[in-house]
Design a protein around this motif. Structure first.
Motif, mmCIF file in Angstrom:
data_model
loop_
_atom_site.group_PDB
_atom_site.id
_atom_site.type_symbol
_atom_site.label_atom_id
_atom_site.label_comp_id
_atom_site.label_asym_id
_atom_site.label_seq_id
_atom_site.Cartn_x
_atom_site.Cartn_y
_atom_site.Cartn_z
ATOM 1 N N VAL A 1 0.859 -1.187 0.000
ATOM 2 C CA VAL A 1 0.000 0.000 0.000
ATOM 3 C C VAL A 1 0.891 1.232 0.000
ATOM 4 O O VAL A 1 1.805 1.343 0.823
ATOM 5 C CB VAL A 1 -0.938 0.027 1.228
ATOM 6 N N LYS A 2 0.628 2.133 -0.913
ATOM 7 C CA LYS A 2 1.435 3.342 -1.006
ATOM 8 C C LYS A 2 0.892 4.391 -0.029
ATOM 9 O O LYS A 2 -0.077 5.089 -0.307
ATOM 10 C CB LYS A 2 1.412 3.883 -2.444
ATOM 11 N N PHE A 3 1.538 4.464 1.143
ATOM 12 C CA PHE A 3 1.111 5.409 2.181
ATOM 13 C C PHE A 3 1.821 6.748 2.025
ATOM 14 O O PHE A 3 2.970 6.795 1.591
ATOM 15 C CB PHE A 3 1.428 4.818 3.565
ATOM 16 N N PRO A 4 1.149 7.837 2.397
ATOM 17 C CA PRO A 4 -0.262 7.911 2.789
ATOM 18 C C PRO A 4 -1.163 7.654 1.574
ATOM 19 O O PRO A 4 -0.939 8.236 0.501
ATOM 20 C CB PRO A 4 -0.421 9.336 3.316
ATOM 21 N N LEU A 5 -2.169 6.799 1.770
ATOM 22 C CA LEU A 5 -3.007 6.343 0.661
ATOM 23 C C LEU A 5 -4.149 7.326 0.407
ATOM 24 O O LEU A 5 -4.961 7.580 1.306
ATOM 25 C CB LEU A 5 -3.582 4.968 0.982
ATOM 26 N N THR B 1 -27.100 0.604 -1.623
ATOM 27 C CA THR B 1 -26.724 2.017 -1.540
ATOM 28 C C THR B 1 -26.320 2.604 -2.888
ATOM 29 O O THR B 1 -26.074 3.804 -2.995
ATOM 30 C CB THR B 1 -25.565 2.219 -0.546
ATOM 31 N N ARG B 2 -26.211 1.721 -3.906
ATOM 32 C CA ARG B 2 -25.849 2.145 -5.260
ATOM 33 C C ARG B 2 -24.518 2.912 -5.268
ATOM 34 O O ARG B 2 -24.387 3.975 -5.861
ATOM 35 C CB ARG B 2 -26.970 2.986 -5.872
ATOM 36 N N MET B 3 -23.535 2.326 -4.595
ATOM 37 C CA MET B 3 -22.202 2.902 -4.538
ATOM 38 C C MET B 3 -21.178 1.898 -5.070
ATOM 39 O O MET B 3 -21.399 0.686 -5.032
ATOM 40 C CB MET B 3 -21.844 3.282 -3.096
ATOM 41 N N VAL B 4 -20.052 2.428 -5.558
ATOM 42 C CA VAL B 4 -18.953 1.593 -6.026
ATOM 43 C C VAL B 4 -17.695 2.004 -5.273
ATOM 44 O O VAL B 4 -17.341 3.181 -5.226
ATOM 45 C CB VAL B 4 -18.711 1.753 -7.546
ATOM 46 N N LYS B 5 -17.015 1.023 -4.670
ATOM 47 C CA LYS B 5 -15.739 1.252 -4.012
ATOM 48 C C LYS B 5 -14.660 0.606 -4.867
ATOM 49 O O LYS B 5 -14.682 -0.604 -5.096
ATOM 50 C CB LYS B 5 -15.729 0.645 -2.612
ATOM 51 N N LYS B 6 -13.734 1.416 -5.340
ATOM 52 C CA LYS B 6 -12.748 0.940 -6.305
ATOM 53 C C LYS B 6 -11.334 1.090 -5.744
ATOM 54 O O LYS B 6 -10.953 2.156 -5.262
ATOM 55 C CB LYS B 6 -12.882 1.715 -7.621
ATOM 56 N N TYR B 7 -10.565 -0.014 -5.833
ATOM 57 C CA TYR B 7 -9.168 -0.041 -5.403
ATOM 58 C C TYR B 7 -8.288 0.003 -6.654
ATOM 59 O O TYR B 7 -8.411 -0.863 -7.527
ATOM 60 C CB TYR B 7 -8.859 -1.323 -4.633
ATOM 61 N N TYR B 8 -7.391 0.964 -6.732
ATOM 62 C CA TYR B 8 -6.546 1.144 -7.908
ATOM 63 C C TYR B 8 -5.162 0.530 -7.664
ATOM 64 O O TYR B 8 -4.416 0.994 -6.795
ATOM 65 C CB TYR B 8 -6.388 2.630 -8.233
ATOM 66 N N PHE B 9 -4.831 -0.495 -8.447
ATOM 67 C CA PHE B 9 -3.532 -1.158 -8.353
ATOM 68 C C PHE B 9 -2.711 -0.880 -9.611
ATOM 69 O O PHE B 9 -3.231 -0.928 -10.727
ATOM 70 C CB PHE B 9 -3.705 -2.672 -8.203
ATOM 71 N N GLU B 10 -1.424 -0.587 -9.418
ATOM 72 C CA GLU B 10 -0.489 -0.387 -10.516
ATOM 73 C C GLU B 10 0.716 -1.305 -10.291
ATOM 74 O O GLU B 10 1.168 -1.476 -9.150
ATOM 75 C CB GLU B 10 -0.009 1.069 -10.590
ATOM 76 N N ARG B 11 1.240 -1.867 -11.391
ATOM 77 C CA ARG B 11 2.456 -2.680 -11.270
ATOM 78 C C ARG B 11 3.659 -1.784 -11.554
ATOM 79 O O ARG B 11 3.856 -1.309 -12.669
ATOM 80 C CB ARG B 11 2.417 -3.868 -12.224
ATOM 81 N N ILE B 12 4.464 -1.540 -10.525
ATOM 82 C CA ILE B 12 5.608 -0.637 -10.605
ATOM 83 C C ILE B 12 6.884 -1.445 -10.420
ATOM 84 O O ILE B 12 7.077 -2.093 -9.389
ATOM 85 C CB ILE B 12 5.502 0.457 -9.528
ATOM 86 N N LYS B 13 7.724 -1.434 -11.449
ATOM 87 C CA LYS B 13 8.971 -2.208 -11.445
ATOM 88 C C LYS B 13 8.698 -3.672 -11.097
ATOM 89 O O LYS B 13 9.434 -4.302 -10.352
ATOM 90 C CB LYS B 13 9.973 -1.602 -10.466
ATOM 91 N N GLY B 14 7.599 -4.180 -11.637
ATOM 92 C CA GLY B 14 7.254 -5.583 -11.470
ATOM 93 C C GLY B 14 6.464 -5.909 -10.226
ATOM 94 O O GLY B 14 6.028 -7.049 -10.054
ATOM 95 N N ALA B 15 6.243 -4.954 -9.328
ATOM 96 C CA ALA B 15 5.540 -5.203 -8.073
ATOM 97 C C ALA B 15 4.198 -4.467 -8.057
ATOM 98 O O ALA B 15 4.132 -3.263 -8.314
ATOM 99 C CB ALA B 15 6.396 -4.759 -6.886
ATOM 100 N N TRP B 16 3.107 -5.180 -7.739
ATOM 101 C CA TRP B 16 1.793 -4.558 -7.669
ATOM 102 C C TRP B 16 1.673 -3.705 -6.410
ATOM 103 O O TRP B 16 2.047 -4.138 -5.320
ATOM 104 C CB TRP B 16 0.699 -5.618 -7.668
ATOM 105 N N MET B 17 1.125 -2.497 -6.570
ATOM 106 C CA MET B 17 0.958 -1.563 -5.462
ATOM 107 C C MET B 17 -0.457 -0.989 -5.482
ATOM 108 O O MET B 17 -0.993 -0.663 -6.546
ATOM 109 C CB MET B 17 1.954 -0.403 -5.570
ATOM 110 N N LEU B 18 -1.057 -0.852 -4.294
ATOM 111 C CA LEU B 18 -2.335 -0.149 -4.165
ATOM 112 C C LEU B 18 -2.043 1.335 -4.047
ATOM 113 O O LEU B 18 -1.376 1.766 -3.103
ATOM 114 C CB LEU B 18 -3.098 -0.648 -2.935
ATOM 115 N N GLU B 19 -2.583 2.128 -4.986
ATOM 116 C CA GLU B 19 -2.228 3.546 -5.035
ATOM 117 C C GLU B 19 -3.351 4.486 -4.633
ATOM 118 O O GLU B 19 -3.101 5.648 -4.307
ATOM 119 C CB GLU B 19 -1.755 3.900 -6.451
#
Length: 282
Positions: A80-84, A142-160
């Motif tokens: 997890v890329k803190f502060p998130l 509630t008609r809501m969507v919660k979306k987690y954004y992941f990017e692969r940086i230098k081969g490693a997946w990170m939550l951004e």
């Protein structure tokens, strides 16, 4: 039709014996590797800073990574890329590491769901060349969507980032709203199932063959899986998810148990209906 009746009986017997599956389950072998992944993550956590994570074997496939991310607290905090950044509509806050609580995502469930507009987009599952993926919770009531954004940086997946937003409204019958009603109300469901319903399953006489036939309404209720009425999960590998799409595909995939059902919906005269059901489980 005799063959279908035999198939119904045999599928029922097979389901009672443990519901064994032959289709590929991306999470089937992952649970066996969690301990070794955790040992690797522990060593990385000690040797590397959170800003410079090192790729591990699970990073090759996003499905492998996300299971381990949700199962292992050490790996999760490292990725997890803190502060998130956390967006709630137009309001933005930053989650610091000491305020982070472990997120199991969908791994505590028996299955997860995937949404597609087109059959060809289902081929994106398991693509090892992906560099950007979003994991979503779609909250029906509630008609809501919660979306987690992941990017692969230098081969490693990170939550951004995480983004919570309302589902867009339009003039057509919204699929999420429809499906919540469809899953919870059997009377409504009976009016939205096409008759005859196209049915694809494994041939009870040959596990390596596919049987294509049809079901009537009573047979649908006998065969249908339990449907999630409150929320849907989704992994967006890059597939289209257009609110105005005339077709929707909802895949229900087991976690380590081989379960696999796919429901095909289409919009007819402005209203959604189920026109095809696929159960490649045995």
């Amino acid at each position: 039709m005799k063959k279908l009746i035999v198939g119904v009986m045999l599928l029922g017997i097979l389901g009672a014996c443990g519901n064994k599956k032959t289709n590929i389950d991306p999470f089937a072998s992952i649970t066996k590797e969690v301990d070794s992944i955790r040992r690797v993550a522990d060593s990385i956590h000690c040797d590397e800073s959170p800003e410079d994570p090192q790729p591990i074997q699970a990073d090759e496939s996003f499905d492998d990574f996300i299971y381990n991310f949700a199962s292992d607290d050490v790996l999760q905090r490292q990725r997890v890329k803190f502060p998130l950044p956390y967006y709630n509509g137009d309001k933005k806050t930053n989650i610091k590491e000491h305020n982070w609580k472990h997120d199991d995502l969908f791994t505590k469930q028996h299955y997860y769901t995937l949404l597609f507009d087109r059959e060809e987009d289902m081929d994106l599952v398991g693509d090892t060349s992906l560099t950007s993926v979003q994991v979503e919770w779609v909250f029906v009531k509630t008609r809501m969507v919660k979306k987690y954004y992941f990017e692969r940086i230098k081969g490693a997946w990170m939550l951004e980032a995480i983004n919570l937003r309302p589902i867009k409204q339009n003039d057509n019958e919204n699929f999420v709203e429809f499906f919540g009603h469809f899953a919870a109300d059997s009377l409504f469901q009976s009016k939205r199932v096409c008759e005859p319903l196209a049915f694809v399953t494994t041939d009870p006489d040959d596990d390596f063959s596919i049987l294509e036939t049809t079901l009537d309404l009573n047979q649908w209720f006998a065969f249908k899986p339990g449907l999630p009425a409150d929320r849907l999960s989704n992994i967006n590998y890059g597939q289209r998810n257009d609110d105005d799409s005339p077709t929707k595909i909802l895949a229900l995939k087991g976690i380590g148990n081989g379960f696999s059902n796919i429901l095909y919906f289409r919009r007819k005269a402005g209203e959604w209906e189920l026109y095809k059901f696929e159960d490649t489980s045995i």
